[in-house]
Write an enzyme that holds these catalytic residues in place. Structure first.
Site, mmCIF file in Angstrom:
data_model
loop_
_atom_site.group_PDB
_atom_site.id
_atom_site.type_symbol
_atom_site.label_atom_id
_atom_site.label_comp_id
_atom_site.label_asym_id
_atom_site.label_seq_id
_atom_site.Cartn_x
_atom_site.Cartn_y
_atom_site.Cartn_z
ATOM 1 N N ASP A 91 0.836 -1.200 0.000
ATOM 2 C CA ASP A 91 0.000 0.000 0.000
ATOM 3 C C ASP A 91 0.871 1.250 0.000
ATOM 4 O O ASP A 91 1.760 1.397 0.847
ATOM 5 C CB ASP A 91 -0.896 0.031 1.245
ATOM 6 C CG ASP A 91 -2.053 -0.941 1.152
ATOM 7 O OD1 ASP A 91 -2.375 -1.382 0.035
ATOM 8 O OD2 ASP A 91 -2.638 -1.253 2.208
ATOM 9 N N ASP A 139 -12.011 -5.394 4.924
ATOM 10 C CA ASP A 139 -11.095 -6.496 5.206
ATOM 11 C C ASP A 139 -11.088 -6.836 6.690
ATOM 12 O O ASP A 139 -11.018 -8.007 7.069
ATOM 13 C CB ASP A 139 -9.684 -6.132 4.748
ATOM 14 C CG ASP A 139 -9.599 -5.945 3.240
ATOM 15 O OD1 ASP A 139 -10.414 -6.544 2.524
ATOM 16 O OD2 ASP A 139 -8.710 -5.197 2.791
#
Length: 311
Positions: A14, A254
């Site tokens: 990320d 998530d």
């Protein structure tokens, strides 16, 4: 001993920046904060489940590059087994470009799957015994879909519970849906996959019925600020959100899926697991980042003790 949760899914690095507002097409916006860290829907969910108390086996794929070390170092730090992590020289480790509005915490994400789009039959053959011996297979659509179809088929035929998180959304066959025990789309994904426009929980219930009619066993639709809707052929229940300070919603879905599957692995039913996953998700959004923001079990238990379970 309980059978493990096998997470077959993506790892990406990320690359996250926060700014005063998200750019419109053609606009460059100055950012005051940048962070790089481990992510990917599969990896985030595996970390969330592991921290929530589940025995987790992660199956993912990396390139031969420096980004791969971000995954391996995080797994070592979390005490996760790295023996089912594949490495290829045919593609780079995946990466996600994440922009977050620092006022609303809303985000925009562009993901490059890289190595996670190259799962082949040889990889799947190596993890077939692992899937056959698992209690639950948790997978998403952030790897090549033909591989997802194959691992779901293996799990279904061996009696392993199949949990499919339909992110990022893309076309999937009705044949695959019939092999899914629990499906966990968000409202956008559910709308696309069922053709039902979802604006309210009642709309989500209609979409859930479409999934049930296609042969899915149970349906959980995450609705953002409106909470989480759990649906079986006999019952449905809406779980509202907690009043928490929201810092970053990037990994909320998530976190929910990881907490949810951890609770299922402990023997909780769909609705109990949704309540637990909802608490995990609400805790995660109070921190910045994705995998690193997933709460540990002690945090979740303390949060539930102080605030109760929604629903």
């Amino acid at each position: 001993m309980a059978k493990p949760v096998v997470v077959f899914g993506s790892f990406v690095v990320d690359l996250m920046a926060r700014a005063d507002h998200l750019p419109v097409p053609g606009e460059t916006v100055k950012s005051d904060l940048f962070k790089m860290g481990p992510g990917g829907k599969g990896f985030n969910q595996a970390v969330a489940a592991k921290r929530a108390g589940a025995e987790v086996e992660m199956v993912t794929k990396l390139g031969k590059d420096s980004f791969a070390n971000v995954c391996l170092e995080m797994m070592e730090g979390e005490g996760m087994d790295r023996s089912h992590v594949f490495v290829t020289d045919k593609a780079s480790t995946g990466a996600a470009l994440i922009m977050v509005d620092e006022h609303t915490s809303q985000n925009q994400i562009l993901v490059t799957l890289g190595a996670c789009s190259t799962f082949d039959d040889a990889d799947i053959a190596q993890v077939t015994p692992l899937i056959e011996g698992a209690g639950i297979l948790l997978t998403q659509l952030e790897t090549n879909v033909d591989a997802v179809e194959k691992v779901i088929d293996i799990a279904h035929r061996s009696g392993t519970t199949v949990l499919l998180n339909t992110a990022p959304v893309q076309p999937i066959t009705d044949e695959m849906l019939r092999q899914v025990d629990v499906i966990t789309p968000n409202e956008v994904e559910a709308s696309i996959l069922t053709g039902v426009e979802i604006k309210t929980p009642d709309d989500a219930l209609k979409a859930a019925q479409v999934f049930l009619d296609k042969g899915v066993g149970q349906v959980v639709i995450t609705l953002g600020k409106q909470g989480v809707l759990a649906v079986t052929p006999q019952r449905h229940q809406l779980f509202g959100n907690y009043d928490v300070p929201v810092l970053d919603t990037t990994g909320a879905g998530d976190a929910f899926n990881g907490g949810f599957v951890a609770a299922l692995a402990e023997g909780k039913d769909l609705f109990e697991a949704c309540a637990f996953g909802n608490a995990v998700s609400n805790l995660a959004v109070t921190k910045m980042g994705t995998s690193v923001a997933m709460p540990h079990r002690a945090e979740v238990d303390a949060f539930i003790a102080a605030n109760g379970l929604m629903g």
